[in-house]
Design a protein around this motif. Structure first.
Motif, PDB file in Angstrom:
ATOM      1  N   ALA A   1      50.052  27.921  38.589  1.00 30.77           N
ATOM      2  CA  ALA A   1      48.917  27.077  38.206  1.00 30.77           C
ATOM      3  C   ALA A   1      48.277  27.411  36.860  1.00 30.77           C
ATOM      4  N   ASP A   2      48.300  28.685  36.455  1.00 29.10           N
ATOM      5  CA  ASP A   2      47.498  29.033  35.280  1.00 29.10           C
ATOM      6  C   ASP A   2      48.343  29.025  34.004  1.00 29.10           C
ATOM      7  N   PRO A   3      47.982  28.181  33.025  1.00 29.44           N
ATOM      8  CA  PRO A   3      48.778  28.089  31.789  1.00 29.44           C
ATOM      9  C   PRO A   3      48.768  29.382  30.968  1.00 29.44           C
ATOM     10  N   LEU A   4      47.799  30.266  31.238  1.00 32.43           N
ATOM     11  CA  LEU A   4      47.777  31.535  30.505  1.00 32.43           C
ATOM     12  C   LEU A   4      49.011  32.376  30.837  1.00 32.43           C
ATOM     13  N   TYR A   5      49.515  32.239  32.075  1.00 34.30           N
ATOM     14  CA  TYR A   5      50.640  33.088  32.464  1.00 34.30           C
ATOM     15  C   TYR A   5      51.892  32.819  31.623  1.00 34.30           C
ATOM     16  N   PRO A   6      52.346  31.581  31.505  1.00 32.18           N
ATOM     17  CA  PRO A   6      53.512  31.369  30.631  1.00 32.18           C
ATOM     18  C   PRO A   6      53.249  31.747  29.171  1.00 32.18           C
ATOM     19  N   ARG A   7      52.000  31.650  28.733  1.00 33.59           N
ATOM     20  CA  ARG A   7      51.703  32.071  27.345  1.00 33.59           C
ATOM     21  C   ARG A   7      51.911  33.568  27.169  1.00 33.59           C
TER      22      ARG A   7
END
Ligand SMILES: [Mn+2]
Length: 323
Positions: A193-199
């Motif tokens: 869910a959190d876009p920070l993780y793939p970043r």
């Protein structure tokens, strides 16, 4: 009455606090920083009647501030696995400290909570490069190899994010990363869910690719690796140290990264097959850590050769390489 949650900004600190607050939600002031920023308790302005939870920072490095808080009538709950020295006997202090080489703070909290949020303990243990205990817990949860590998990558990424000289070197402020993680009881939900993780994952992959392109000589029983002077090197040094340690588990490793003070920040990994001596070595140069993994915040350039000699003596390596 205020409560303060004081935690190391790495995977272990975040996952330890996350488990505790899933079990006991508390409105707390967060105090954290980059991984090497361990003198956190002195920043806590608590007064009598307030309470503090401390996670994954050495008691010894925070002793004066801790004694000050206790003297002011603050109650302190403390979980950690770093060298503590003598634990003060005080009715206001509840300390659970275990310096065994195969444990970490997220695992101590897992034990304390009777395994209620164990998947996060697995993430924290992987973050601290404790793959064997992490895998054992993952098996106990019935997780398959793919799920276990995903939790390992999450732990490594949270850990990677904590490395830098200052919060400005990091992809995300550890306090903000904790808040985002804390929205998800299930680590797989967080990853989805959190876009920070793939970043964070992409930045880690790019940093690792760049650093792995640098060639380093191998010694008989260990390596000292000097990375280029770049923010990338400061971010990637922890995960890269774990990576090279895992690739040669019989060898000791030291990673030297130029810092802003004109010297080196040193990460030391004892051989994974014999995880002893790292903290002892680092303490001689103003650093600290655990038996298997330790660091020196600032080694002046002039002392690099002295350090190399001490590294050789500690781990039986042969000569000082020019990287
Ligand atoms: Mn830890």
């Amino acid at each position: 009455m205020k409560h303060y949650d004081v935690f190391n900004g790495d995977a272990d600190g975040i996952c330890a606090l996350h488990q505790l607050r899933l079990a006991a939600p508390t409105d707390a002031v967060l105090v954290t920083g980059v991984k090497s920023d361990v003198a956190l308790l002195e920043r806590v302005p608590a007064a009598g009647g307030d309470s503090v939870t401390v996670l994954d920072i050495s008691l010894d490095a925070n002793r004066a501030a801790l004694l000050g808080l206790l003297a002011r009538g603050v109650t302190v709950q403390y979980f950690d696995h770093h060298g503590s020295g003598a634990v003060p006997a005080h009715p206001g202090l509840d300390a659970r400290i275990d310096t065994a080489a195969d444990t970490c703070t997220a695992l101590l909290v897992d034990r304390h909570l009777g395994s209620r949020h164990r998947a996060w303990a697995v993430v924290g243990a992987f973050g601290d490069n404790l793959a064997a205990p992490a895998r054992a817990l993952a098996r106990a949860l019935g997780l398959g190899p793919e799920q276990t590998a995903a939790l390992q990558e999450l732990g490594e990424c949270l850990n990677y994010n904590a490395y830098g000289d200052t919060v400005a070197d990091l992809l995300a402020d550890p306090a903000e990363l904790y808040r985002r993680v804390h929205r998800h009881a299930d680590p797989f939900d967080f990853m989805r869910a959190d876009p920070l993780y793939p970043r964070i994952r992409t930045a880690r992959d790019e940093d690792l690719r760049a650093v792995c392109a640098v060639k380093h000589p191998t010694l008989a029983n260990g390596r000292i690796v000097i990375l280029p002077d770049a923010a990338r090197s400061r971010r990637v040094r922890g995960i890269y140290a774990n990576r090279i340690a895992g690739a040669a588990p019989g060898q000791a490793h030291a990673l030297a990264v130029p810092n802003a003070r004109g010297g080196y920040t040193i990460s030391v990994r004892a051989p994974l097959e014999n995880p002893h001596g790292a903290a002892q070595l680092c303490r001689r140069f103003g650093g600290d850590g655990r038996a298997g993994a330790a660091s020196i915040p600032h080694l002046p350039c002039a002392r690099l050769e002295e350090f190399a000699g001490a590294f050789e003596a500690a781990f039986g390596t042969s000569s000082f390489p020019q990287a």
